[in-house]
Design an enzyme around this catalytic site. Sequence first.
Site, PDB file in Angstrom:
ATOM      1  N   ASP A   1     -26.005  34.949  40.534  1.00 52.94           N
ATOM      2  CA  ASP A   1     -25.472  35.882  41.536  1.00 52.94           C
ATOM      3  C   ASP A   1     -24.640  36.900  40.767  1.00 52.94           C
ATOM      4  OD1 ASP A   1     -24.073  37.274  43.448  1.00 52.94           O
ATOM      5  OD2 ASP A   1     -23.354  35.513  44.516  1.00 52.94           O
ATOM      6  N   VAL A   2     -25.064  38.146  40.772  1.00 48.89           N
ATOM      7  CA  VAL A   2     -24.373  39.156  39.950  1.00 48.89           C
ATOM      8  C   VAL A   2     -22.931  39.415  40.407  1.00 48.89           C
ATOM      9  CG1 VAL A   2     -26.455  40.339  39.140  1.00 48.89           C
ATOM     10  CG2 VAL A   2     -25.320  41.109  41.256  1.00 48.89           C
TER      11      VAL A   2
ATOM     12  N   TYR B   1     -23.781  50.893  51.385  1.00 41.54           N
ATOM     13  CA  TYR B   1     -24.773  51.066  50.323  1.00 41.54           C
ATOM     14  C   TYR B   1     -24.528  52.374  49.572  1.00 41.54           C
ATOM     15  CZ  TYR B   1     -29.375  51.156  48.061  1.00 41.54           C
ATOM     16  OH  TYR B   1     -30.402  51.201  47.139  1.00 41.54           O
TER      17      TYR B   1
ATOM     18  N   ASP C   1     -31.768  36.366  38.638  1.00 43.06           N
ATOM     19  CA  ASP C   1     -31.857  36.710  40.068  1.00 43.06           C
ATOM     20  C   ASP C   1     -31.162  35.623  40.876  1.00 43.06           C
ATOM     21  OD1 ASP C   1     -33.975  38.819  41.644  1.00 43.06           O
ATOM     22  OD2 ASP C   1     -33.145  37.177  42.854  1.00 43.06           O
TER      23      ASP C   1
ATOM     24  N   LYS D   1     -23.390  52.828  45.584  1.00 42.41           N
ATOM     25  CA  LYS D   1     -24.219  53.496  44.579  1.00 42.41           C
ATOM     26  C   LYS D   1     -23.496  54.701  43.965  1.00 42.41           C
ATOM     27  CE  LYS D   1     -27.792  50.765  44.853  1.00 42.41           C
ATOM     28  NZ  LYS D   1     -28.140  49.873  43.736  1.00 42.41           N
TER      29      LYS D   1
ATOM     30  N   THR E   1     -40.655  48.562  48.306  1.00 48.18           N
ATOM     31  CA  THR E   1     -40.283  47.195  47.911  1.00 48.18           C
ATOM     32  C   THR E   1     -39.758  46.462  49.147  1.00 48.18           C
ATOM     33  OG1 THR E   1     -37.939  47.586  47.495  1.00 48.18           O
ATOM     34  CG2 THR E   1     -39.443  48.113  45.688  1.00 48.18           C
TER      35      THR E   1
HETATM   36  P1  NAD Z   1     -35.886  44.060  46.029  1.00 48.49           P
HETATM   37  O1  NAD Z   1     -35.233  43.528  47.252  1.00 48.49           O
HETATM   38  O2  NAD Z   1     -37.368  44.063  45.929  1.00 48.49           O
HETATM   39  O3  NAD Z   1     -35.296  43.343  44.726  1.00 48.49           O
HETATM   40  C1  NAD Z   1     -33.928  43.112  44.574  1.00 48.49           C
HETATM   41  C2  NAD Z   1     -33.749  41.801  43.843  1.00 48.49           C
HETATM   42  O4  NAD Z   1     -32.328  41.598  43.670  1.00 48.49           O
HETATM   43  C3  NAD Z   1     -34.277  40.600  44.625  1.00 48.49           C
HETATM   44  O5  NAD Z   1     -35.077  39.805  43.775  1.00 48.49           O
HETATM   45  C4  NAD Z   1     -33.021  39.867  45.044  1.00 48.49           C
HETATM   46  O6  NAD Z   1     -33.185  38.445  45.138  1.00 48.49           O
HETATM   47  C5  NAD Z   1     -32.056  40.244  43.939  1.00 48.49           C
HETATM   48  N1  NAD Z   1     -30.665  40.079  44.327  1.00 48.49           N
HETATM   49  C6  NAD Z   1     -30.092  40.369  45.516  1.00 48.49           C
HETATM   50  N2  NAD Z   1     -28.799  40.027  45.500  1.00 48.49           N
HETATM   51  C7  NAD Z   1     -28.548  39.529  44.271  1.00 48.49           C
HETATM   52  C8  NAD Z   1     -27.402  38.994  43.644  1.00 48.49           C
HETATM   53  N3  NAD Z   1     -26.243  38.874  44.305  1.00 48.49           N
HETATM   54  N4  NAD Z   1     -27.492  38.569  42.366  1.00 48.49           N
HETATM   55  C9  NAD Z   1     -28.667  38.652  41.695  1.00 48.49           C
HETATM   56  N5  NAD Z   1     -29.795  39.111  42.250  1.00 48.49           N
HETATM   57  C10 NAD Z   1     -29.739  39.558  43.514  1.00 48.49           C
HETATM   58  O7  NAD Z   1     -35.320  45.544  45.892  1.00 48.49           O
HETATM   59  P2  NAD Z   1     -35.664  46.773  44.937  1.00 48.49           P
HETATM   60  O8  NAD Z   1     -36.066  47.889  45.832  1.00 48.49           O
HETATM   61  O9  NAD Z   1     -36.532  46.391  43.798  1.00 48.49           O
HETATM   62  O10 NAD Z   1     -34.186  47.119  44.440  1.00 48.49           O
HETATM   63  C11 NAD Z   1     -33.796  47.108  43.085  1.00 48.49           C
HETATM   64  C12 NAD Z   1     -32.655  48.085  42.925  1.00 48.49           C
HETATM   65  O11 NAD Z   1     -33.100  49.397  43.234  1.00 48.49           O
HETATM   66  C13 NAD Z   1     -31.459  47.812  43.844  1.00 48.49           C
HETATM   67  O12 NAD Z   1     -30.264  48.048  43.144  1.00 48.49           O
HETATM   68  C14 NAD Z   1     -31.641  48.851  44.933  1.00 48.49           C
HETATM   69  O13 NAD Z   1     -30.433  49.176  45.565  1.00 48.49           O
HETATM   70  C15 NAD Z   1     -32.200  50.001  44.123  1.00 48.49           C
HETATM   71  N6  NAD Z   1     -32.886  51.017  44.883  1.00 48.49           N
HETATM   72  C16 NAD Z   1     -33.923  50.696  45.679  1.00 48.49           C
HETATM   73  C17 NAD Z   1     -34.545  51.689  46.414  1.00 48.49           C
HETATM   74  C18 NAD Z   1     -35.682  51.382  47.348  1.00 48.49           C
HETATM   75  O14 NAD Z   1     -36.029  52.257  48.139  1.00 48.49           O
HETATM   76  N7  NAD Z   1     -36.287  50.221  47.297  1.00 48.49           N
HETATM   77  C19 NAD Z   1     -34.105  53.022  46.323  1.00 48.49           C
HETATM   78  C20 NAD Z   1     -33.043  53.320  45.483  1.00 48.49           C
HETATM   79  C21 NAD Z   1     -32.436  52.302  44.768  1.00 48.49           C
END
Ligand code: NAD
Length: 259
Positions: free
Chosen positions: A64-65, A159, A38, A163, A194
């Site tokens: 950082d991904v 976004y 992360d 995706k 989240t």
């Molecule tokens: P979250 O914000 O709780 O967790 C995301 C994590 O990614 C965090 O710990 C953050 O520090 C980390 N992160 C951010 N940028 C980064 C980087 N450059 N390198 C490494 N780590 C990084 O969010 P979440 O809801 O658990 O999201 C997880 C995935 O699910 C994401 O890809 C998000 O787009 C996707 N998603 C989320 C939702 C939603 O409604 N929450 C819906 C569809 C898809």
Amino acid sequence: MADRLAGKVALITGGASGIGRQAGLLFASEGAKLVIADVDGAAAERTAAEVRARGGTAEAVACDVACSEDVRSAVDRAERSYGALHVLFNNAGIFPAEDGSPVETPEAVFDRVLAVNTKGVFLGCKHGIPALLRAGGGSIVNTASFVAVLGAATSQVAYTASKGAVLAMTREIAIEYARRGIRANALCPGPVNTPLLAELLASPEARQRRLVHVPMGRLAEPIEVARAALFLASEESSYVNGTTFLVDGGITAAYVTPE
Ligand code: NAD
């Protein structure tokens, strides 16, 4: 401990929070050894410590991904610490508040969202696939979103574009490596409770504007998405490949939702 991922090594990006954190706890409880990667290294360490406190095996890396060297190091860590990599969960993602319509979204915001959400998945695959091949095969789970298949008037153009690209990229990877023991699937959650969504849904009006389109009338909890990730990561999904794996409470099936 259960054993659906016994003997497997998994790398989870964005594993410090939300879906990734729940997946870490769940995968470890099913026997996987973990690298939690992360950009927030301290938070990743907290998740890893939580896994270890429950009797699991996990290491944390700051990564950082969007940075090739960081991702390469995270993959290296899995192989050096545990001898192989079998599951690659490319889950890190961002959803900045400045992301809106094409007219209002700043170019820098568009670039950063694509760098993290799309290039981050590409880099995970670039460095992770050779490791999966060395392990004799494995499973890639790329987190996309339901917005990759549906448009919204509450637009978030960067976004959504990021995706959609994850979905297309995942299909191609799934086909290319299908005869070499690697499966790849795009996990497409609906709205999940989240921190990612917290700002967007802070006001009751904004929340209701979206919940009206969710047949179940509620957000998903992160564990409900993590369970789907576990299925895709494990051998239980051994003939599931290249899918748009929706975990959306029926959003994409709906035309008119219940009152
Ligand atoms: P979250 O914000 O709780 O967790 C995301 C994590 O990614 C965090 O710990 C953050 O520090 C980390 N992160 C951010 N940028 C980064 C980087 N450059 N390198 C490494 N780590 C990084 O969010 P979440 O809801 O658990 O999201 C997880 C995935 O699910 C994401 O890809 C998000 O787009 C996707 N998603 C989320 C939702 C939603 O409604 N929450 C819906 C569809 C898809």
